[in-house]
Design an enzyme around this catalytic site. Sequence first.
Site, PDB file in Angstrom:
ATOM      1  N   LYS A 133       0.792  -1.579   0.174  1.00 48.33           N
ATOM      2  CA  LYS A 133      -0.234   0.150  -0.058  1.00 48.33           C
ATOM      3  C   LYS A 133       0.707   1.224  -0.331  1.00 48.33           C
ATOM      4  O   LYS A 133       0.814   1.988  -0.353  1.00 48.33           O
ATOM      5  CB  LYS A 133      -1.207  -0.263   0.989  1.00 48.33           C
ATOM      6  CG  LYS A 133      -1.896  -0.815   0.983  1.00 48.33           C
ATOM      7  CD  LYS A 133      -2.947  -0.701   2.693  1.00 48.33           C
ATOM      8  CE  LYS A 133      -2.117  -0.909   4.028  1.00 48.33           C
ATOM      9  NZ  LYS A 133      -1.619  -2.045   4.270  1.00 48.33           N
ATOM     10  N   ARG A 149     -10.265   0.724   7.654  1.00 51.81           N
ATOM     11  CA  ARG A 149      -9.397  -1.176   8.137  1.00 51.81           C
ATOM     12  C   ARG A 149     -11.050  -1.383   9.338  1.00 51.81           C
ATOM     13  O   ARG A 149     -10.080  -2.905   9.804  1.00 51.81           O
ATOM     14  CB  ARG A 149      -8.313  -1.111   9.672  1.00 51.81           C
ATOM     15  CG  ARG A 149      -7.104  -0.518   8.390  1.00 51.81           C
ATOM     16  CD  ARG A 149      -6.224  -0.755   9.678  1.00 51.81           C
ATOM     17  NE  ARG A 149      -4.577  -2.132  10.022  1.00 51.81           N
ATOM     18  CZ  ARG A 149      -4.115  -1.119   9.045  1.00 51.81           C
ATOM     19  NH1 ARG A 149      -4.102  -0.091   8.183  1.00 51.81           N
ATOM     20  NH2 ARG A 149      -2.768  -1.548   9.103  1.00 51.81           N
ATOM     21  N   ARG A 168      11.734  -5.152   5.412  1.00 53.00           N
ATOM     22  CA  ARG A 168      11.604  -3.842   4.828  1.00 53.00           C
ATOM     23  C   ARG A 168      12.204  -3.232   5.930  1.00 53.00           C
ATOM     24  O   ARG A 168      12.510  -3.350   6.886  1.00 53.00           O
ATOM     25  CB  ARG A 168      10.097  -3.773   5.776  1.00 53.00           C
ATOM     26  CG  ARG A 168       9.659  -2.103   5.023  1.00 53.00           C
ATOM     27  CD  ARG A 168       8.012  -1.847   5.468  1.00 53.00           C
ATOM     28  NE  ARG A 168       8.187  -2.450   6.671  1.00 53.00           N
ATOM     29  CZ  ARG A 168       6.726  -2.396   6.790  1.00 53.00           C
ATOM     30  NH1 ARG A 168       5.981  -1.749   5.659  1.00 53.00           N
ATOM     31  NH2 ARG A 168       6.016  -2.417   7.619  1.00 53.00           N
ATOM     32  N   ARG A 219      11.124  -0.927  11.167  1.00 54.97           N
ATOM     33  CA  ARG A 219       9.489  -1.263  12.228  1.00 54.97           C
ATOM     34  C   ARG A 219       9.803  -1.660  13.101  1.00 54.97           C
ATOM     35  O   ARG A 219       9.684  -2.925  13.177  1.00 54.97           O
ATOM     36  CB  ARG A 219       8.401  -0.234  11.326  1.00 54.97           C
ATOM     37  CG  ARG A 219       8.318   0.638  10.833  1.00 54.97           C
ATOM     38  CD  ARG A 219       7.092   0.318   9.219  1.00 54.97           C
ATOM     39  NE  ARG A 219       5.424  -0.196  10.293  1.00 54.97           N
ATOM     40  CZ  ARG A 219       4.523  -0.195   9.468  1.00 54.97           C
ATOM     41  NH1 ARG A 219       4.144   0.532   8.547  1.00 54.97           N
ATOM     42  NH2 ARG A 219       3.697  -1.648  10.436  1.00 54.97           N
ATOM     43  N   ARG A 242      -0.487  -8.679  12.893  1.00 56.42           N
ATOM     44  CA  ARG A 242      -1.496  -7.833  12.634  1.00 56.42           C
ATOM     45  C   ARG A 242      -2.271  -8.575  11.193  1.00 56.42           C
ATOM     46  O   ARG A 242      -3.114  -8.231  10.896  1.00 56.42           O
ATOM     47  CB  ARG A 242      -0.186  -7.059  11.690  1.00 56.42           C
ATOM     48  CG  ARG A 242       0.068  -5.848  12.775  1.00 56.42           C
ATOM     49  CD  ARG A 242       2.078  -5.224  12.585  1.00 56.42           C
ATOM     50  NE  ARG A 242       2.052  -4.601  11.415  1.00 56.42           N
ATOM     51  CZ  ARG A 242       2.805  -4.747  10.107  1.00 56.42           C
ATOM     52  NH1 ARG A 242       3.760  -4.997  10.739  1.00 56.42           N
ATOM     53  NH2 ARG A 242       2.917  -4.072   9.058  1.00 56.42           N
TER      54      ARG A 242
END
Length: 209
Positions: free
Chosen positions: A13, A86, A123, A156, A167
């Site tokens: 996203k 969400r 990431r 993160r 998540r």
Amino acid sequence: MRLILLGAPGSGKGTQAERLAEAKGLVHISSGDLFRKAEKEGTELGKLAKSYMEKGLLVPDEVTIKMILERISEIDQGFMLDGFPRTLEQAQALDKALNKDGIDKAIYIDVSREELLRRLSGRWICKQCQAPYHMVSSPPKIAGRCDVCGGELYQRADDTRETAQKRLEVYFEQTAPLIDYYKESGRLLEVEGERSIEEVKENILKLLS
Ligand code: AP5
Ligand code: MG
């Protein structure tokens, strides 16, 4: 144009929102980026958001809806939402706030669970502008530095395997039902997310034209 990017954590996203917003002249609004910014600034909102984010849980609807609707009210051009809505409650609040037509299109990026975990664990994010990179599939030109603003890259706190799994669970339970919400109102566009970043972007642009 008022667009939403829908997809699981790690589906791309943020990666696509940045590129599409630039191509289409839209403002990119990411709920996760806004929460992380508030956390960095040490505000009450940031402290509250951190307590949910670090567990991989959703920040309560009331707080999240208020933050996003305030941000939308500040701009007078098209926008691309990333990470919001969400929950069904958030989707309905958004449509209501945008009058009877609501948002124009929701773009759903479809990626398998296995690939999502691979992406999240590799990431790296820019500390300043939050642009995402991947160690293997989209490394920065200079190691540890953001291509966009030169900021320092970091991982993160919620990208550990355990929190990422949580998540994903939360996504399938609370957010995936939104795919049907937008499909039933004829606003859903679907794109295969397991292609190169550039191909996914081109396919979304084709769907929008
Ligand atoms: P948020 O920041 O929105 O995180 P998320 O939804 O978990 O999504 P991610 O940012 O992890 O993934 P992404 O889809 O943006 O993928 P990316 O482009 O980075 O939310 C964080 C937290 O904030 C939530 O857990 C919650 O607590 C809270 N929150 C936020 N919004 C909320 C809301 N509305 N309500 C309540 N709480 C909320 O890509 C991932 C990686 O893959 C990168 O390394 C990238 O380089 C790579 N990649 C991308 N595309 C490709 C490709 N095509 N091929 C190969 N690699 C790719
Ligand atoms: Mg993101």
